[in-house]
Write a protein that holds these residues in place. Structure first.
Motif, short mmCIF file in Angstrom:
data_model
loop_
_atom_site.label_atom_id
_atom_site.label_comp_id
_atom_site.label_asym_id
_atom_site.label_seq_id
_atom_site.Cartn_x
_atom_site.Cartn_y
_atom_site.Cartn_z
N TYR A 151 0.84 -1.18 0.00
CA TYR A 151 0.00 0.00 0.00
C TYR A 151 0.89 1.24 0.00
CZ TYR A 151 -3.79 -3.16 1.26
OH TYR A 151 -4.71 -4.18 1.26
N LYS A 152 0.62 2.15 -0.90
CA LYS A 152 1.38 3.39 -0.97
C LYS A 152 0.82 4.40 0.02
CE LYS A 152 2.89 6.96 -4.25
NZ LYS A 152 2.80 7.42 -5.67
N LEU A 153 1.70 4.99 0.83
CA LEU A 153 1.29 5.96 1.83
C LEU A 153 2.08 7.24 1.61
CD1 LEU A 153 -0.54 6.44 4.25
CD2 LEU A 153 1.25 5.54 5.73
N SER A 154 1.39 8.27 1.17
CA SER A 154 2.00 9.57 0.88
C SER A 154 0.97 10.65 1.17
CB SER A 154 2.44 9.64 -0.59
OG SER A 154 1.32 9.60 -1.45
N ALA A 155 1.37 11.90 1.01
CA ALA A 155 0.43 13.00 1.24
C ALA A 155 -0.77 12.89 0.30
CB ALA A 155 1.15 14.33 1.04
N ALA A 156 -0.53 12.36 -0.89
CA ALA A 156 -1.62 12.24 -1.87
C ALA A 156 -2.60 11.13 -1.52
CB ALA A 156 -1.04 11.99 -3.26
N GLY A 195 0.78 15.13 8.27
CA GLY A 195 1.95 15.61 9.00
C GLY A 195 3.23 14.91 8.59
N ARG A 196 4.20 14.95 9.49
CA ARG A 196 5.52 14.38 9.23
C ARG A 196 5.71 13.07 10.00
NH1 ARG A 196 9.28 18.17 7.23
NH2 ARG A 196 8.44 20.30 7.03
N PRO A 197 6.31 12.06 9.38
CA PRO A 197 6.63 10.84 10.11
C PRO A 197 7.62 11.13 11.24
CG PRO A 197 6.75 10.48 7.73
CD PRO A 197 6.61 11.96 7.94
N GLU A 198 7.49 10.39 12.33
CA GLU A 198 8.39 10.52 13.47
C GLU A 198 9.27 9.28 13.56
OE1 GLU A 198 6.10 11.14 16.98
OE2 GLU A 198 4.82 12.68 16.06
N ARG A 199 10.58 9.50 13.79
CA ARG A 199 11.52 8.38 13.86
C ARG A 199 11.16 7.46 15.02
NH1 ARG A 199 13.96 5.20 10.97
NH2 ARG A 199 16.21 5.13 10.74
N LEU A 200 11.31 6.17 14.80
CA LEU A 200 10.91 5.17 15.78
C LEU A 200 12.02 4.15 15.94
CD1 LEU A 200 8.57 3.85 17.49
CD2 LEU A 200 7.97 2.59 15.43
N TYR A 201 12.33 3.83 17.19
CA TYR A 201 13.28 2.77 17.51
C TYR A 201 12.57 1.76 18.40
CZ TYR A 201 16.65 6.24 15.92
OH TYR A 201 17.32 7.18 15.17
N GLU A 202 12.56 0.51 18.00
CA GLU A 202 11.86 -0.51 18.77
C GLU A 202 12.82 -1.65 19.06
OE1 GLU A 202 8.55 -3.73 17.62
OE2 GLU A 202 7.75 -1.72 17.91
N VAL A 204 3.86 -1.49 3.54
CA VAL A 204 3.51 -0.10 3.22
C VAL A 204 4.70 0.55 2.53
CG1 VAL A 204 3.11 2.20 4.19
CG2 VAL A 204 1.76 0.27 5.00
N LEU A 205 4.46 1.19 1.42
CA LEU A 205 5.49 1.96 0.73
C LEU A 205 5.32 3.42 1.14
CD1 LEU A 205 7.79 2.07 -1.33
CD2 LEU A 205 6.08 2.45 -3.12
N LEU A 206 6.20 3.88 2.03
CA LEU A 206 6.11 5.22 2.58
C LEU A 206 6.86 6.20 1.68
CD1 LEU A 206 5.31 7.12 4.93
CD2 LEU A 206 7.45 6.47 6.05
N GLU A 207 6.21 7.31 1.35
CA GLU A 207 6.83 8.35 0.54
C GLU A 207 6.62 9.70 1.22
OE1 GLU A 207 5.44 8.29 -3.47
OE2 GLU A 207 6.32 6.33 -3.94
N SER A 208 7.73 10.27 1.74
CA SER A 208 7.69 11.58 2.37
C SER A 208 9.08 12.18 2.30
CB SER A 208 7.22 11.49 3.83
OG SER A 208 8.21 10.84 4.62
N GLN A 209 9.20 13.45 2.68
CA GLN A 209 10.51 14.08 2.68
C GLN A 209 11.42 13.45 3.72
OE1 GLN A 209 9.90 18.29 3.22
NE2 GLN A 209 9.37 18.63 1.07
#
Length: 295
Positions: A201-206, A211-218, A255-260
């Motif tokens: 699934y493509k996930l982008s502003a479109a 908002g902006r993704p937040e960095r995650l460490y698990e 998920v295919l994430l597309e953001s700056q």
């Protein structure tokens, strides 16, 4: 992607009896019953759960909800695009007054009857593959079962077990180095950090990213490098993202994430869906997900 007109359907009932469906717009009032919900889903062995609030529910519908093992399918989205957010069994109901309205709060648990009520008694002579054991256990639970593409299982010799189905899953999956969870009544078995399907699934502003993704460490569990299903990585990096209500994106999906800030393919580890049909602002009809890097 068109995200206009918040829409939901709540379908409830028990096997062999009349149920009900709400969420459609009333022709006289031009509105549907107000519904709020918070749904927690994850890739762990713990059952997914949700709390749903419905305002001014009819006595007839309330009576259906109070039946033993009443099942709810909650769908949400936008006009012309509804998808299941969670399906589960009612575990608790209570009502309270909210001004002139009566609010019915419903707690549901995904896979409740399958995990609570199912005991299995199985025995195999000679060698038996772990995948066959899990498939038989899922059938005893009344659940479908799916496996991620790279799952492999050892052979168990003269295997026998009596006890709860979830304990059996825990033992066999632990010995095989795979993970299991129940997603909308379906048992998913995945190799370590592997999505359940190659569908992306493509996930982008479109397409609804907010908002902006937040960095995650698990922190990841200690790896068993001798097992083909596991990874040697001990820390999983990823991103926490918010997107407009979209039940098509489920736990263990690609998920295919597309953001700056970030781009690439990730696995969905957790999702929280929050909705209020009468709420204002984007944050009252969204999903918040944790996406982990795919090894």
């Amino acid at each position: 992607m068109k995200n206009f007109g918040r829409t939901y359907r709540l379908i409830a009932g028990t096997t062999g009896t009349y149920g009900f469906e709400i969420g459609k717009v009333d022709a006289k009032t031009g509105r549907a019953l107000r519904c709020t919900f918070e749904v927690e889903r994850g890739d762990s062995e713990s059952n997914n759960s949700a709390t749903i609030s419905v305002y001014n529910l009819s006595p007839q519908s309330l009576a259906v909800l109070m039946q033993d093992n009443c099942v709810i399918d909650l769908q949400a989205g936008y006009e012309g695009d509804l998808s299941t957010i969670i399906s589960g069994t009612v575990s608790r109901i209570y009502t309270e007054h909210d001004g002139c309205d009566v609010c019915t709060k419903i707690d549901i648990i995904d896979g409740l009857t399958a995990t609570r009520d199912t005991n299995v008694s199985i025995s195999y002579r000679g060698g038996i593959n772990g995948k066959k054991i899990l498939a038989d256990a899922a059938a005893s639970m009344g659940c479908s079962i799916v496996f991620s593409p790279s799952c492999t299982f050892p052979s168990f010799k003269n295997f026998s077990f009596i006890g709860s189905a979830t304990t059996l899953f825990h033992q066999v999956c632990g010995a095989s180095g795979v993970n299991f969870s129940i997603q909308n009544g379906i048992v998913q078995v995945c190799a370590a950090n592997e999505p359940i399907t190659v569908l992306t699934y493509k996930l982008s502003a479109a397409t609804g990213l907010v908002g902006r993704p937040e960095r995650l460490y698990e922190n990841a569990s200690t790896a068993n490098t001798d097992n083909a299903n596991t990874s040697s990585r001990k820390v999983q990096n990823g991103w926490k993202v918010t997107f407009l209500m979209n039940g098509h994106i489920q736990v263990n999906d690609y998920v295919l994430l597309e953001s700056q800030e970030a781009s690439g393919a990730f696995r969905v580890s957790k999702i929280t869906a929050k909705g209020d049909t009468d709420g204002s602002g984007e944050d009252s009809w969204v999903c918040v997900a944790e996406l982990l890097e795919v090894a």
